[in-house]
Design a protein around this motif. Structure first.
Motif, short mmCIF file in Angstrom:
data_model
loop_
_atom_site.label_atom_id
_atom_site.label_comp_id
_atom_site.label_asym_id
_atom_site.label_seq_id
_atom_site.Cartn_x
_atom_site.Cartn_y
_atom_site.Cartn_z
N ALA A 51 18.87 48.74 45.89
CA ALA A 51 19.90 49.35 45.19
C ALA A 51 21.10 48.33 44.87
N VAL A 52 21.21 48.00 43.52
CA VAL A 52 22.32 46.98 43.43
C VAL A 52 23.16 47.44 42.27
N ALA A 53 24.45 47.48 42.42
CA ALA A 53 25.36 47.78 41.10
C ALA A 53 25.97 46.59 40.64
N VAL A 54 25.91 46.40 39.21
CA VAL A 54 26.61 45.02 38.74
C VAL A 54 27.65 45.74 37.59
N ILE A 55 29.07 45.49 38.04
CA ILE A 55 30.11 45.86 37.22
C ILE A 55 30.55 44.43 36.61
N ASP A 56 30.25 44.68 35.02
CA ASP A 56 30.92 43.64 34.30
C ASP A 56 32.08 43.88 33.76
N ARG A 57 33.18 43.45 34.10
CA ARG A 57 34.38 43.82 33.21
C ARG A 57 34.85 42.63 32.28
N GLU A 58 33.93 41.52 31.91
CA GLU A 58 33.97 40.57 30.87
C GLU A 58 33.01 41.07 29.76
N GLY A 59 32.01 41.41 30.16
CA GLY A 59 31.03 41.70 28.83
C GLY A 59 30.75 40.53 28.33
N GLY A 60 30.21 39.27 29.15
CA GLY A 60 29.84 37.92 28.62
C GLY A 60 28.36 37.87 28.66
N ALA A 61 27.92 36.67 28.38
CA ALA A 61 26.53 36.20 28.62
C ALA A 61 26.36 36.20 30.14
N LEU A 62 27.10 35.79 30.97
CA LEU A 62 26.86 35.78 32.41
C LEU A 62 26.71 37.27 33.17
N GLY A 63 27.52 38.32 32.59
CA GLY A 63 27.20 39.61 33.22
C GLY A 63 25.85 40.19 32.74
N ASP A 64 25.34 39.82 31.31
CA ASP A 64 24.13 40.19 30.98
C ASP A 64 23.09 39.48 31.77
N THR A 65 23.14 38.21 31.82
CA THR A 65 22.26 37.71 32.65
C THR A 65 21.86 38.15 34.08
N LEU A 66 23.15 38.49 34.95
CA LEU A 66 23.13 39.03 36.02
C LEU A 66 22.44 40.30 36.04
N LYS A 67 22.78 41.00 35.05
CA LYS A 67 22.23 42.61 34.89
C LYS A 67 20.57 42.38 34.89
N SER A 68 20.07 41.35 33.86
CA SER A 68 18.78 41.24 33.62
C SER A 68 17.90 40.86 34.78
N TYR A 69 18.59 39.96 35.46
CA TYR A 69 17.84 39.16 36.80
C TYR A 69 17.79 40.54 38.06
N ILE A 70 18.97 41.13 38.12
CA ILE A 70 18.85 42.44 39.20
C ILE A 70 17.98 43.40 38.63
N GLN A 71 18.00 43.90 37.47
CA GLN A 71 17.00 44.82 37.08
C GLN A 71 15.38 44.17 37.22
N ARG A 72 15.23 43.16 37.13
CA ARG A 72 13.87 42.68 37.22
C ARG A 72 13.59 42.53 38.74
N GLU A 73 14.38 42.27 39.72
CA GLU A 73 14.11 41.82 41.03
C GLU A 73 14.50 42.92 41.90
N GLN A 74 15.59 43.74 41.66
CA GLN A 74 15.96 44.79 42.47
C GLN A 74 16.05 45.95 41.62
N LYS A 75 16.71 47.17 42.10
CA LYS A 75 16.83 48.26 41.46
C LYS A 75 18.57 48.39 41.02
N LEU A 76 18.50 48.29 39.81
CA LEU A 76 19.92 48.12 39.03
C LEU A 76 20.51 49.72 38.99
N VAL A 77 21.72 49.99 39.69
CA VAL A 77 22.34 51.44 39.70
C VAL A 77 23.68 51.34 38.88
N GLU A 78 23.94 52.29 38.18
CA GLU A 78 25.27 52.44 37.53
C GLU A 78 26.22 53.22 38.30
N ILE A 79 27.36 52.55 38.63
CA ILE A 79 28.44 53.27 39.21
C ILE A 79 29.87 53.00 38.31
N ALA A 80 30.78 53.98 38.69
CA ALA A 80 32.12 53.85 37.97
C ALA A 80 32.74 52.41 38.72
#
Length: 385
Positions: A51-80
């Protein structure tokens, strides 16, 4: 014959202890085999997703890439995006890893000046594993940037590259697709059952016959000392053969023939038989040295557990340090484990492998002979007393 019957009567009184240890060992083997059969662990392997949480404070291409990578390889979890929430989620192990992309990270990343931030449980293996995965993706993005691609293109190509999987084929050198047969693991833990069961049963018999009253009466009898020793040896060998035969028969029933279906069947049986001989001599030695049941329980635990831990029964030999391996080389369980490992890894043995197996068997038997000689010396000294 009377001496043999005397040994047999005392063995019958203590046979329950030996049966208990053997049944415990068989019960654990059945439970493990059933669990493996139900879950399919022996046939397939699947990586555990964290279970991995990605907090993207910038909202750019890097954050989207990391989210897509984590969602494919691990379990993406949304937290505050709150420090207290992050700490609570990590503390209760709801998540294993937090990846933060601060403001301005992409611009700084393009210039090679910044890294993403991570929060993880200190010293956790999951943290080190995910660090390596994330760093691998970021390094791939840097490589594409160095090659002249834009940042967005570099992220897309690095993400696509991470999707490619290598084709892995295990070399079938043992007839089991490169994996050890199930019954090999059964034989790997067999020494513990033999050591604990045989030592507790036969040592109690030795303790009974070494009492002064019984020893004096046997000395005054018409039966010669040679015949007495032969009767004791025959009774001990009968018990050892019974335990060995039961254990071998059980593995054949559990694993649909087990070692009997292997080309190395003869070596499996010979290795386990040598282990049984070692257990009998250790039982003779322990029964000669100790004088009470409590002391026997203590020395049995020390001998059986100690030999199993240092000899590679409970802990694989590969995980032992060099110093421990040097000390383990003087134990019979170490050589038993080495032989069992060779038989599990290879179906067809070379001349060098057979030589190593014979060497291991010889060392086990020499250890048994040394224990027997020490026992005779101790017994002789006590007779003089």
């Amino acid at each position: 014959m009377r001496v043999f019957k005397g040994y047999g009567n005392i063995i019958k009184r203590n046979i329950g202890i030996m049966v208990m240890y053997v049944c415990i060992f068989i019960g654990i083997s059945v439970a493990i085999q059933k669990s493996l059969g139900d879950t399919g662990v022996t046939g397939n392997f699947a990586a555990v997703k964290l279970a991995v949480a990605v907090i993207d404070r910038e909202g750019g291409a890097l954050g989207d890439t990391l989210k897509s990578y984590i969602q494919r390889e691990q379990k993406l979890v949304e937290i505050a995006d709150d420090e207290q929430t992050i700490q609570e989620e990590l503390f209760y192990r709801n998540i294993s890893y937090v990846l933060i992309v601060p403001q301005g990270t992409q611009a700084a990343f393009e210039n090679g000046e910044a890294e993403v931030q991570t929060i993880k449980v200190p010293g956790s293996s999951a943290g080190f594993y995910l660090d390596a995965k994330i760093n691998s993706l970021l390094n791939q993005i840097r490589v594409y940037q160095t090659g002249g691609f834009s940042f967005e293109e570099s992220c897309e190509k690095a993400l696509a590259l991470s999707e490619k999987k290598g084709q892995v084929t295990l070399l079938d050198i043992n007839g089991n697709g490169g994996q050890r047969a199930d019954y090999n693991y059964y034989f790997a833990y067999l020494p513990y059952a033999m050591l604990t069961g045989i030592i507790m049963c036969l040592s109690s018999v030795v303790m009974t016959f070494k009492k002064k009253e019984i020893r004096r009466r046997m000395t005054c009898s018409s039966v010669s000392l040679l015949r007495q020793n032969m009767a004791a040896t025959a009774s001990f060998l009968l018990v050892g053969m019974a335990v060995w035969g039961i254990c071998v028969a059980v593995q054949a029933a559990l694993y649909r023939g087990g070692a009997f279906t292997s080309p190395n069947c003869f070596w499996y049986l010979l290795n386990s038989f040598a282990c049984m001989v070692v257990a009998m001599t250790l039982a003779y030695l322990c029964g000669t040295v100790v004088n009470s049941v409590n002391a026997l329980n203590g020395i049995n635990n020390v001998v059986s557990l100690g030999l199993c831990f240092i000899g590679g029964i409970f802990v694989p030999i590969e995980m032992l340090g060099n110093g421990v391996k040097m000390a383990a080389g003087f134990t019979p369980t170490y050589w038993y484990s080495r032989i069992n490992g060779i038989l599990g890894d290879y179906e067809h043995l070379t001349a060098e492998m057979r030589q190593n197996i014979l060497q291991g068997l010889a060392i086990q038997l020499l250890f048994a002979a040394a224990c027997f000689c020490v026992t005779l010396a101790v017994s002789k000294a006590r007779q003089r007393e």
